[in-house]
Design a protein around this motif. Structure first.
Motif, PDB file in Angstrom:
ATOM      1  N   THR A   1     -15.966  -3.908 -49.595  1.00  0.00           N
ATOM      2  CA  THR A   1     -16.577  -4.720 -48.549  1.00  0.00           C
ATOM      3  C   THR A   1     -16.157  -4.221 -47.168  1.00  0.00           C
ATOM      4  OG1 THR A   1     -16.415  -6.615 -50.045  1.00  0.00           O
ATOM      5  CG2 THR A   1     -16.960  -7.064 -47.743  1.00  0.00           C
ATOM      6  N   LYS A   2     -17.141  -3.854 -46.365  1.00  0.00           N
ATOM      7  CA  LYS A   2     -16.877  -3.404 -45.005  1.00  0.00           C
ATOM      8  C   LYS A   2     -17.078  -4.556 -44.034  1.00  0.00           C
ATOM      9  CE  LYS A   2     -18.178   1.407 -45.857  1.00  0.00           C
ATOM     10  NZ  LYS A   2     -19.036   2.553 -45.452  1.00  0.00           N
ATOM     11  N   ALA A   3     -16.230  -4.609 -43.016  1.00  0.00           N
ATOM     12  CA  ALA A   3     -16.314  -5.633 -41.974  1.00  0.00           C
ATOM     13  C   ALA A   3     -16.437  -4.940 -40.626  1.00  0.00           C
ATOM     14  CB  ALA A   3     -15.075  -6.524 -41.999  1.00  0.00           C
ATOM     15  N   TRP A   4     -17.576  -5.098 -39.992  1.00  0.00           N
ATOM     16  CA  TRP A   4     -17.827  -4.494 -38.684  1.00  0.00           C
ATOM     17  C   TRP A   4     -18.022  -5.625 -37.680  1.00  0.00           C
ATOM     18  CZ3 TRP A   4     -21.988  -0.107 -39.630  1.00  0.00           C
ATOM     19  CH2 TRP A   4     -21.456   0.835 -40.521  1.00  0.00           C
ATOM     20  N   GLY A   5     -17.776  -5.325 -36.419  1.00  0.00           N
ATOM     21  CA  GLY A   5     -17.953  -6.386 -35.446  1.00  0.00           C
ATOM     22  C   GLY A   5     -17.936  -5.917 -34.012  1.00  0.00           C
ATOM     23  N   ALA A   6     -18.221  -6.861 -33.123  1.00  0.00           N
ATOM     24  CA  ALA A   6     -18.179  -6.633 -31.687  1.00  0.00           C
ATOM     25  C   ALA A   6     -17.572  -7.860 -31.037  1.00  0.00           C
ATOM     26  CB  ALA A   6     -19.580  -6.379 -31.131  1.00  0.00           C
ATOM     27  N   ASP A   7     -16.660  -7.635 -30.082  1.00  0.00           N
ATOM     28  CA  ASP A   7     -15.961  -8.713 -29.393  1.00  0.00           C
ATOM     29  C   ASP A   7     -16.176  -8.526 -27.901  1.00  0.00           C
ATOM     30  OD1 ASP A   7     -14.004 -10.969 -29.912  1.00  0.00           O
ATOM     31  OD2 ASP A   7     -12.879  -9.835 -28.422  1.00  0.00           O
ATOM     32  N   LEU A   8     -16.806  -9.506 -27.247  1.00  0.00           N
ATOM     33  CA  LEU A   8     -17.166  -9.400 -25.829  1.00  0.00           C
ATOM     34  C   LEU A   8     -16.493 -10.493 -25.016  1.00  0.00           C
ATOM     35  CD1 LEU A   8     -19.288  -8.204 -23.611  1.00  0.00           C
ATOM     36  CD2 LEU A   8     -20.532 -10.317 -24.130  1.00  0.00           C
ATOM     37  N   VAL A   9     -15.952 -10.121 -23.854  1.00  0.00           N
ATOM     38  CA  VAL A   9     -15.412 -11.081 -22.889  1.00  0.00           C
ATOM     39  C   VAL A   9     -15.981 -10.742 -21.523  1.00  0.00           C
ATOM     40  CG1 VAL A   9     -13.361 -11.989 -21.750  1.00  0.00           C
ATOM     41  CG2 VAL A   9     -13.275 -11.422 -24.183  1.00  0.00           C
ATOM     42  N   THR A  10     -16.512 -11.736 -20.817  1.00  0.00           N
ATOM     43  CA  THR A  10     -17.082 -11.522 -19.491  1.00  0.00           C
ATOM     44  C   THR A  10     -16.095 -11.970 -18.415  1.00  0.00           C
ATOM     45  OG1 THR A  10     -18.077 -13.707 -19.150  1.00  0.00           O
ATOM     46  CG2 THR A  10     -19.316 -12.128 -20.510  1.00  0.00           C
ATOM     47  N   PRO A  11     -16.315 -11.557 -17.168  1.00  0.00           N
ATOM     48  CA  PRO A  11     -15.437 -12.017 -16.080  1.00  0.00           C
ATOM     49  C   PRO A  11     -15.440 -13.531 -15.913  1.00  0.00           C
ATOM     50  CG  PRO A  11     -16.682 -10.083 -15.384  1.00  0.00           C
ATOM     51  CD  PRO A  11     -17.261 -10.511 -16.695  1.00  0.00           C
ATOM     52  N   ALA A  12     -16.513 -14.182 -16.331  1.00  0.00           N
ATOM     53  CA  ALA A  12     -16.591 -15.643 -16.240  1.00  0.00           C
ATOM     54  C   ALA A  12     -15.910 -16.336 -17.418  1.00  0.00           C
ATOM     55  CB  ALA A  12     -18.051 -16.083 -16.162  1.00  0.00           C
ATOM     56  N   GLY A  13     -15.415 -15.563 -18.377  1.00  0.00           N
ATOM     57  CA  GLY A  13     -14.719 -16.145 -19.513  1.00  0.00           C
ATOM     58  C   GLY A  13     -15.566 -16.384 -20.741  1.00  0.00           C
ATOM     59  N   HIS A  14     -16.837 -15.980 -20.731  1.00  0.00           N
ATOM     60  CA  HIS A  14     -17.647 -16.093 -21.944  1.00  0.00           C
ATOM     61  C   HIS A  14     -17.036 -15.203 -23.031  1.00  0.00           C
ATOM     62  CE1 HIS A  14     -20.609 -16.627 -18.577  1.00  0.00           C
ATOM     63  NE2 HIS A  14     -20.866 -17.723 -19.263  1.00  0.00           N
ATOM     64  N   HIS A  15     -16.967 -15.716 -24.242  1.00  0.00           N
ATOM     65  CA  HIS A  15     -16.430 -14.945 -25.362  1.00  0.00           C
ATOM     66  C   HIS A  15     -17.440 -14.984 -26.505  1.00  0.00           C
ATOM     67  CE1 HIS A  15     -12.559 -13.717 -27.671  1.00  0.00           C
ATOM     68  NE2 HIS A  15     -13.624 -13.099 -28.137  1.00  0.00           N
ATOM     69  N   VAL A  16     -17.928 -13.824 -26.874  1.00  0.00           N
ATOM     70  CA  VAL A  16     -18.911 -13.694 -27.950  1.00  0.00           C
ATOM     71  C   VAL A  16     -18.328 -12.797 -29.021  1.00  0.00           C
ATOM     72  CG1 VAL A  16     -21.246 -12.984 -28.587  1.00  0.00           C
ATOM     73  CG2 VAL A  16     -20.806 -13.928 -26.298  1.00  0.00           C
ATOM     74  N   SER A  17     -18.322 -13.262 -30.249  1.00  0.00           N
ATOM     75  CA  SER A  17     -17.802 -12.478 -31.368  1.00  0.00           C
ATOM     76  C   SER A  17     -18.879 -12.343 -32.436  1.00  0.00           C
ATOM     77  CB  SER A  17     -16.564 -13.148 -31.970  1.00  0.00           C
ATOM     78  OG  SER A  17     -16.067 -12.389 -33.060  1.00  0.00           O
ATOM     79  N   VAL A  18     -19.243 -11.118 -32.743  1.00  0.00           N
ATOM     80  CA  VAL A  18     -20.234 -10.828 -33.782  1.00  0.00           C
ATOM     81  C   VAL A  18     -19.508 -10.169 -34.955  1.00  0.00           C
ATOM     82  CG1 VAL A  18     -22.344  -9.592 -34.378  1.00  0.00           C
ATOM     83  CG2 VAL A  18     -22.030 -10.486 -32.051  1.00  0.00           C
ATOM     84  N   LEU A  19     -19.769 -10.664 -36.156  1.00  0.00           N
ATOM     85  CA  LEU A  19     -19.177 -10.096 -37.363  1.00  0.00           C
ATOM     86  C   LEU A  19     -20.266  -9.855 -38.388  1.00  0.00           C
ATOM     87  CD1 LEU A  19     -16.081 -12.469 -37.685  1.00  0.00           C
ATOM     88  CD2 LEU A  19     -16.031 -10.071 -37.022  1.00  0.00           C
ATOM     89  N   GLU A  20     -20.109  -8.794 -39.165  1.00  0.00           N
ATOM     90  CA  GLU A  20     -21.077  -8.523 -40.233  1.00  0.00           C
ATOM     91  C   GLU A  20     -20.379  -7.816 -41.388  1.00  0.00           C
ATOM     92  OE1 GLU A  20     -24.076  -5.643 -39.539  1.00  0.00           O
ATOM     93  OE2 GLU A  20     -22.825  -4.317 -38.332  1.00  0.00           O
ATOM     94  N   TRP A  21     -20.962  -7.986 -42.583  1.00  0.00           N
ATOM     95  CA  TRP A  21     -20.425  -7.400 -43.802  1.00  0.00           C
ATOM     96  C   TRP A  21     -21.554  -6.766 -44.615  1.00  0.00           C
ATOM     97  CZ3 TRP A  21     -18.985 -11.950 -41.605  1.00  0.00           C
ATOM     98  CH2 TRP A  21     -17.625 -12.143 -41.328  1.00  0.00           C
ATOM     99  N   ASN A  22     -21.212  -5.845 -45.472  1.00  0.00           N
ATOM    100  CA  ASN A  22     -22.210  -5.210 -46.341  1.00  0.00           C
ATOM    101  C   ASN A  22     -22.310  -5.943 -47.669  1.00  0.00           C
ATOM    102  OD1 ASN A  22     -19.622  -4.309 -47.056  1.00  0.00           O
ATOM    103  ND2 ASN A  22     -20.415  -2.407 -47.951  1.00  0.00           N
ATOM    104  N   ALA A  23     -22.219  -7.246 -47.604  1.00  0.00           N
ATOM    105  CA  ALA A  23     -22.362  -8.134 -48.757  1.00  0.00           C
ATOM    106  C   ALA A  23     -22.937  -9.443 -48.233  1.00  0.00           C
ATOM    107  CB  ALA A  23     -21.013  -8.367 -49.434  1.00  0.00           C
ATOM    108  N   ALA A  24     -23.399 -10.283 -49.127  1.00  0.00           N
ATOM    109  CA  ALA A  24     -24.031 -11.531 -48.717  1.00  0.00           C
ATOM    110  C   ALA A  24     -23.034 -12.567 -48.216  1.00  0.00           C
ATOM    111  CB  ALA A  24     -24.837 -12.109 -49.878  1.00  0.00           C
ATOM    112  N   ALA A  25     -21.751 -12.277 -48.347  1.00  0.00           N
ATOM    113  CA  ALA A  25     -20.709 -13.167 -47.829  1.00  0.00           C
ATOM    114  C   ALA A  25     -19.476 -12.339 -47.542  1.00  0.00           C
ATOM    115  CB  ALA A  25     -20.391 -14.276 -48.836  1.00  0.00           C
TER     116      ALA A  25
END
Length: 416
Positions: free
Chosen positions: A200-224
């Motif tokens: 199972t692979k876990a890939w992702g992206a973690d974003l923080v803006t100067p205003a403090g917005h925090h967005v976290s994207v996660l994905e896997w090569n399986a249905a869970a």
């Protein structure tokens, strides 16, 4: 296993984020009850109120259904309601709005088995589901949060998830980039299990803006995230698509709609404070380690620090957890075999096999709790990570040395 006890810096941060959501705590010794879990350092980053998660990890009400969707870059759907009165009214985004937003931002494919939270709930907004672009199912989730400025402003480069240092990263790739608007984003490709016991692979992206917005994207090569077989060679979104999804303006508008009283920071502590705490802990560890041990790499955050040391006889991974206000869990954490010192400090030690699959790895631990509930746990391994083979017969520190380090008064002046 102490909180955030993992074999690489990336897993420390990621699992930290996941555990904050659930409020869990991993014990360094077997038999830890759920009572101790409730008091974990849930520093979390997560765990941060958290923004990271999956359909398998979060108990969310399922919404929506399968839909063939284009990647059209259209704006977030019109909010379902207005959550305030008067001229300062803020829109409110429902769980359905979260699902619709992610559907519109995904590439062409089928997005089904969805679950979500909106802006009006106690925990931060989150959406997760199963995405199939025709090449197999993969789990995808997006979590949203806000990092408070705490009077000192937001430094996205310091607040975003860092790429691991040293050679033992456990990742196939990791890159942190500063964007033109001042935001910072880390995009990484790793694995759900550091010992690769499953593919199972876990890939992702973690974003923080100067205003403090925090967005976290996660994905896997399986249905869970866990419990489902691998359904495709790699997760469905490329690193470029992860970046595009994380930086979508729709998520920032939704974060801005979270009522002030509901906002929970993505990290469990303000990032600046967590960084200072980490540096203080690292300084204490440097002071208390025998001089023969050279620190060759370090990492961690807040109340957790890990280092790789070398005494010329093979590298070793060490980690320390510092937690406050754990008194109510003492009875669950320390059994009748634990030592009680005259000042009320509890001390428990253990020696056993490692827990992350590294061949021949052993783990030696000293677990201490002061009378005021301050808990210091230090573990040493005979390998430079928990998921790689042993580099030496035993850790470079004896149980007596680990006990002495954990009981050092230097820890008593640090916050949790």
């Amino acid at each position: 296993m102490p909180a955030d006890q993992h074999g690489d810096p990336f897993e420390n941060r990621l699992s930290a984020a996941l555990r904050q959501a659930g409020g869990t705590f991993d014990s360094p010794r077997t038999g830890l009850s759920t009572a101790g879990a409730a008091r974990g350092r849930r520093m979390q980053l997560q765990r941060r109120a958290t923004i990271a998660g999956s359909t398998a990890a979060l108990a969310l009400a399922g919404v929506g259904g399968a839909l063939i969707v284009p990647w059209d870059g259209s704006p977030a759907p019109r909010p379902s309601a207005v959550a305030a009165t008067g001229g300062s009214a803020k829109p409110a985004y429902s769980a359905d709005d979260m699902v619709r937003t992610l559907r519109k931002l995904l590439p062409e494919g089928k997005f089904s088995r969805t679950a979500a939270r909106g802006t009006g709930e106690e925990l931060p907004p989150l959406v997760a589901g199963v995405f199939d672009d025709g090449k197999g199912e993969g789990s995808v989730s997006v979590g949203l949060g806000r990092i408070p400025a705490d009077g000192g402003g937001i430094n996205p480069s310091a607040a975003v998830m860092p790429c691991p240092d040293g050679d033992q990263t456990g990742l196939d790739s990791c890159r942190t980039e500063l964007l033109s608007d001042g935001s910072a984003i880390t995009v990484y490709q790793g694995y759900e299990y550091p010992d690769r016991r499953e593919d199972t692979k876990a890939w992702g992206a973690d974003l923080v803006t100067p205003a403090g917005h925090h967005v976290s994207v996660l994905e896997w090569n399986a249905a869970a995230e866990k419990g489902k077989p691998v359904s495709r060679p790699e997760p469905p979104l490329t690193t470029a698509q992860l970046k595009k999804l994380a930086t979508a303006a729709q998520w920032r508008r939704i974060i801005d709609a979270v009522p002030e009283k509901k906002r929970t920071p993505a990290p469990a502590t303000p990032q600046g404070e967590a960084d200072v705490q980490f540096q203080r802990m690292l300084s204490v560890l440097r002071i208390t380690l025998p001089k023969k041990l050279k620190i060759v790499s370090s990492g961690g955050q807040g109340g957790f620090v890990h280092v790789v040391v070398d005494d010329g006889k093979g590298r070793s991974y060490l980690q320390v957890n510092l937690q406050l206000n754990m008194s109510d869990a003492a009875g669950q954490l320390y059994g009748s075999d634990a030592e009680t010192l005259p000042d009320g400090t509890r001390v428990a030690t253990s020696q056993g096999p490692g827990e992350k699959g590294g061949e021949g790895v052993v783990m030696w631990t000293a677990d201490t709790m002061r009378g005021d509930g301050r808990r210091v746990v230090i573990s040493a391994f005979n390998a430079d990570s928990q998921s790689t083979a042993a580099t030496r017969p035993e850790p470079p520190l004896t149980i007596a040395q680990l006990r002495e380090i954990a009981l050092s008064p230097h820890w008593d002046v640090l916050g949790g």
